[in-house]
Design a protein around this motif. Structure first.
Motif, PDB file in Angstrom:
ATOM      1  N   SER A 192      14.247  -4.222 -14.579  1.00 57.50           N
ATOM      2  CA  SER A 192      14.863  -2.583 -15.415  1.00 57.50           C
ATOM      3  C   SER A 192      15.249  -2.169 -14.290  1.00 57.50           C
ATOM      4  CB  SER A 192      12.917  -2.517 -15.845  1.00 57.50           C
ATOM      5  OG  SER A 192      12.039  -2.188 -15.262  1.00 57.50           O
ATOM      6  N   ALA A 193      15.733  -0.990 -14.866  1.00 55.07           N
ATOM      7  CA  ALA A 193      16.222   0.199 -14.213  1.00 55.07           C
ATOM      8  C   ALA A 193      14.826   0.544 -12.825  1.00 55.07           C
ATOM      9  CB  ALA A 193      16.997   1.266 -14.410  1.00 55.07           C
ATOM     10  N   GLN A 194      13.585   1.219 -13.662  1.00 57.74           N
ATOM     11  CA  GLN A 194      13.033   1.817 -13.853  1.00 57.74           C
ATOM     12  C   GLN A 194      12.311   0.618 -12.143  1.00 57.74           C
ATOM     13  OE1 GLN A 194      11.006   4.728 -13.691  1.00 57.74           O
ATOM     14  NE2 GLN A 194      10.048   3.936 -12.264  1.00 57.74           N
ATOM     15  N   THR A 195      12.119  -1.181 -12.270  1.00 60.90           N
ATOM     16  CA  THR A 195      11.880  -1.689 -11.404  1.00 60.90           C
ATOM     17  C   THR A 195      12.933  -1.409 -10.044  1.00 60.90           C
ATOM     18  OG1 THR A 195      10.857  -3.048 -12.834  1.00 60.90           O
ATOM     19  CG2 THR A 195      11.137  -3.933 -10.498  1.00 60.90           C
ATOM     20  N   ALA A 196      14.300  -1.037 -10.423  1.00 63.54           N
ATOM     21  CA  ALA A 196      15.409  -1.169  -9.501  1.00 63.54           C
ATOM     22  C   ALA A 196      14.568   0.012  -8.510  1.00 63.54           C
ATOM     23  CB  ALA A 196      16.477  -1.597  -9.775  1.00 63.54           C
ATOM     24  N   HIS A 197      14.363   0.883  -9.090  1.00 63.16           N
ATOM     25  CA  HIS A 197      14.445   2.453  -8.581  1.00 63.16           C
ATOM     26  C   HIS A 197      12.936   2.437  -7.475  1.00 63.16           C
ATOM     27  CE1 HIS A 197      16.576   5.563 -10.352  1.00 63.16           C
ATOM     28  NE2 HIS A 197      16.871   4.850 -11.273  1.00 63.16           N
ATOM     29  N   THR A 198      12.094   1.305  -8.182  1.00 63.01           N
ATOM     30  CA  THR A 198      11.314   1.480  -7.419  1.00 63.01           C
ATOM     31  C   THR A 198      10.735   0.774  -6.715  1.00 63.01           C
ATOM     32  OG1 THR A 198       9.474   1.535  -9.417  1.00 63.01           O
ATOM     33  CG2 THR A 198       8.402   0.906  -7.512  1.00 63.01           C
ATOM     34  N   GLY A 204       0.917  -0.919   0.226  1.00 64.16           N
ATOM     35  CA  GLY A 204       0.070   0.178   0.246  1.00 64.16           C
ATOM     36  C   GLY A 204       0.748   1.306  -0.081  1.00 64.16           C
ATOM     37  N   SER A 205       1.922   1.171  -0.501  1.00 67.87           N
ATOM     38  CA  SER A 205       2.641   2.304  -0.008  1.00 67.87           C
ATOM     39  C   SER A 205       2.952   3.292  -1.244  1.00 67.87           C
ATOM     40  CB  SER A 205       4.600   1.901   0.159  1.00 67.87           C
ATOM     41  OG  SER A 205       4.912   1.296  -1.312  1.00 67.87           O
ATOM     42  N   LYS A 206       3.168   4.700  -1.018  1.00 65.09           N
ATOM     43  CA  LYS A 206       3.264   5.468  -2.441  1.00 65.09           C
ATOM     44  C   LYS A 206       3.865   4.737  -3.233  1.00 65.09           C
ATOM     45  CE  LYS A 206       3.157  10.112  -3.885  1.00 65.09           C
ATOM     46  NZ  LYS A 206       3.299  11.743  -3.197  1.00 65.09           N
ATOM     47  N   PRO A 207       5.318   4.347  -3.554  1.00 67.49           N
ATOM     48  CA  PRO A 207       5.959   3.890  -4.519  1.00 67.49           C
ATOM     49  C   PRO A 207       5.582   2.365  -5.156  1.00 67.49           C
ATOM     50  CG  PRO A 207       7.066   4.376  -3.150  1.00 67.49           C
ATOM     51  CD  PRO A 207       6.071   4.388  -2.059  1.00 67.49           C
ATOM     52  N   TRP A 208       4.677   1.428  -4.818  1.00 65.29           N
ATOM     53  CA  TRP A 208       4.488   0.336  -4.874  1.00 65.29           C
ATOM     54  C   TRP A 208       2.483   0.412  -5.710  1.00 65.29           C
ATOM     55  CZ3 TRP A 208       5.956  -4.516  -2.818  1.00 65.29           C
ATOM     56  CH2 TRP A 208       5.153  -5.499  -3.340  1.00 65.29           C
ATOM     57  N   THR A 209       2.125   1.715  -4.871  1.00 63.41           N
ATOM     58  CA  THR A 209       1.089   2.048  -6.105  1.00 63.41           C
ATOM     59  C   THR A 209       1.116   2.761  -7.340  1.00 63.41           C
ATOM     60  OG1 THR A 209      -0.264   2.002  -3.981  1.00 63.41           O
ATOM     61  CG2 THR A 209      -1.375   3.215  -5.239  1.00 63.41           C
ATOM     62  N   ALA A 210       2.067   3.869  -7.377  1.00 68.01           N
ATOM     63  CA  ALA A 210       3.108   4.211  -8.551  1.00 68.01           C
ATOM     64  C   ALA A 210       3.377   3.434  -9.495  1.00 68.01           C
ATOM     65  CB  ALA A 210       3.300   5.645  -8.086  1.00 68.01           C
ATOM     66  N   ASP A 211       3.666   2.194  -9.404  1.00 70.77           N
ATOM     67  CA  ASP A 211       4.273   1.410  -9.966  1.00 70.77           C
ATOM     68  C   ASP A 211       4.301   0.063  -9.214  1.00 70.77           C
ATOM     69  OD1 ASP A 211       5.723  -0.069 -12.043  1.00 70.77           O
ATOM     70  OD2 ASP A 211       7.578   0.844 -11.626  1.00 70.77           O
ATOM     71  N   PRO A 212       3.152  -0.767  -9.744  1.00 71.88           N
ATOM     72  CA  PRO A 212       3.057  -2.056  -8.987  1.00 71.88           C
ATOM     73  C   PRO A 212       4.445  -3.078  -9.045  1.00 71.88           C
ATOM     74  CG  PRO A 212       0.944  -1.498 -10.112  1.00 71.88           C
ATOM     75  CD  PRO A 212       2.195  -0.618 -10.198  1.00 71.88           C
ATOM     76  N   LEU A 213       4.591  -3.844  -7.754  1.00 72.45           N
ATOM     77  CA  LEU A 213       5.341  -4.537  -8.267  1.00 72.45           C
ATOM     78  C   LEU A 213       5.191  -5.993  -8.376  1.00 72.45           C
ATOM     79  CD1 LEU A 213       8.023  -3.082  -5.390  1.00 72.45           C
ATOM     80  CD2 LEU A 213       8.705  -3.207  -8.405  1.00 72.45           C
ATOM     81  N   ASP A 214       3.910  -6.278  -8.225  1.00 77.02           N
ATOM     82  CA  ASP A 214       3.049  -7.565  -7.945  1.00 77.02           C
ATOM     83  C   ASP A 214       3.831  -9.005  -9.157  1.00 77.02           C
ATOM     84  OD1 ASP A 214       1.451  -6.888  -6.491  1.00 77.02           O
ATOM     85  OD2 ASP A 214       0.349  -6.176  -7.372  1.00 77.02           O
ATOM     86  N   LYS A 215       4.427  -8.253 -10.277  1.00 74.52           N
ATOM     87  CA  LYS A 215       4.554  -9.056 -11.675  1.00 74.52           C
ATOM     88  C   LYS A 215       6.020  -9.334 -10.940  1.00 74.52           C
ATOM     89  CE  LYS A 215       1.403  -8.417 -14.938  1.00 74.52           C
ATOM     90  NZ  LYS A 215       1.044  -7.281 -16.556  1.00 74.52           N
ATOM     91  N   THR A 216       6.793  -8.916 -10.249  1.00 73.29           N
ATOM     92  CA  THR A 216       8.008  -8.501 -10.021  1.00 73.29           C
ATOM     93  C   THR A 216       7.991  -9.521  -9.070  1.00 73.29           C
ATOM     94  OG1 THR A 216       8.506  -6.474 -10.735  1.00 73.29           O
ATOM     95  CG2 THR A 216      10.302  -6.841  -9.300  1.00 73.29           C
ATOM     96  N   LEU A 217       7.599  -9.957  -7.861  1.00 75.93           N
ATOM     97  CA  LEU A 217       7.925 -10.829  -7.356  1.00 75.93           C
ATOM     98  C   LEU A 217       7.337 -12.204  -7.345  1.00 75.93           C
ATOM     99  CD1 LEU A 217       4.947  -8.810  -4.368  1.00 75.93           C
ATOM    100  CD2 LEU A 217       7.586  -9.103  -4.235  1.00 75.93           C
ATOM    101  N   VAL A 218       6.833 -12.177  -8.588  1.00 77.74           N
ATOM    102  CA  VAL A 218       6.548 -13.918  -9.352  1.00 77.74           C
ATOM    103  C   VAL A 218       7.666 -13.799  -9.612  1.00 77.74           C
ATOM    104  CG1 VAL A 218       5.189 -15.055 -11.577  1.00 77.74           C
ATOM    105  CG2 VAL A 218       3.740 -13.167  -9.572  1.00 77.74           C
ATOM    106  N   ARG A 219       8.251 -12.943 -10.637  1.00 76.29           N
ATOM    107  CA  ARG A 219       9.252 -13.602 -11.253  1.00 76.29           C
ATOM    108  C   ARG A 219      10.194 -13.577 -10.598  1.00 76.29           C
ATOM    109  NH1 ARG A 219      11.610  -8.638 -14.483  1.00 76.29           N
ATOM    110  NH2 ARG A 219      13.234 -10.487 -15.205  1.00 76.29           N
ATOM    111  N   LEU A 220      10.761 -12.480  -9.012  1.00 75.57           N
ATOM    112  CA  LEU A 220      11.128 -13.360  -8.081  1.00 75.57           C
ATOM    113  C   LEU A 220      11.385 -14.472  -7.365  1.00 75.57           C
ATOM    114  CD1 LEU A 220      11.687  -9.232  -6.319  1.00 75.57           C
ATOM    115  CD2 LEU A 220      13.564 -10.833  -8.065  1.00 75.57           C
ATOM    116  N   ARG A 221       9.970 -14.921  -7.582  1.00 80.54           N
ATOM    117  CA  ARG A 221      10.175 -16.453  -6.420  1.00 80.54           C
ATOM    118  C   ARG A 221      10.315 -17.444  -7.657  1.00 80.54           C
ATOM    119  NH1 ARG A 221       4.786 -13.376  -4.945  1.00 80.54           N
ATOM    120  NH2 ARG A 221       4.839 -13.684  -2.654  1.00 80.54           N
TER     121      ARG A 221
END
Length: 182
Positions: free
Chosen positions: A88-94, A58-75
């Motif tokens: 991606s660099a944008q995902t790293a920033h998030t 629910g944090s502001k950065p997560w809401t602006a750029d959701p990391l749900d698909k990134t979590l799936v990739r990490l798992r």
């Protein structure tokens, strides 16, 4: 840097701490790469850090750029023991922004927090150029970022080191011994 200790060459990749993952992100973003390559061990550390507090979603950065698909990739990377998973660099920033908003946890050391704060500071400086580094002289790549590191108003552990070391891949035998490269 002419040599690296065993921890930097191998241990940091096979048994990474949170700070080691942050340094990998810093090195990739400093070098201007379009992404950050993490191995399965680093993905596991990142995944654990991002999922230990459910409120982070629910944090502001997560809401602006959701990391749900990134979590799936990490798992998936952890489960399949992939040698490299590119973010991606944008995902790293998030990810950095989300972790910066995370409340302190027992698993996060003071050095982890200091490295994270330094990374956040330098990402902001690289984006805003408060030292007015002339792009005509330094461009916008690693030379520009190194100059900003040296001119920062609030030196961090990262700026005092002058930027990342250029780490080269080395070959390791099955027993963990370094193999000379040609």
């Amino acid at each position: 840097m002419g040599w690296l200790c065993w921890h930097c060459l191998v241990g940091r990749r096979q048994q990474p701490r949170r700070r080691d993952v942050l340094l990998r992100v810093f090195h990739a973003l400093f070098a201007g790469l379009e992404g950050v390559g993490l191995n399965a061990h680093e993905c596991a550390v990142t995944l654990e850090w991002l999922t230990e507090d459910p409120a982070l979603e629910g944090s502001k950065p997560w809401t602006a750029d959701p990391l749900d698909k990134t979590l799936v990739r990490l798992r998936t990377s952890v489960a399949d023991q992939r040698p490299t998973t590119w973010l991606s660099a944008q995902t790293a920033h998030t990810i950095v922004a989300v972790l910066h908003e995370a409340p302190a946890s027992p698993a996060t050391t003071a050095q982890d927090a200091d490295t994270l704060a330094a990374l956040v500071q330098h990402l902001a400086e690289w984006a805003t150029n408060p030292a007015a580094v002339p792009s005509s002289r330094y461009g916008t790549g690693w030379r520009y970022r190194r100059q900003l590191l040296s001119l920062t108003c609030h030196p961090t552990v990262l700026s005092r080191q002058g930027g990342p070391f250029h780490l080269f891949q080395c070959r390791v035998s099955a027993t963990g011994q370094l193999v000379e490269t040609d």
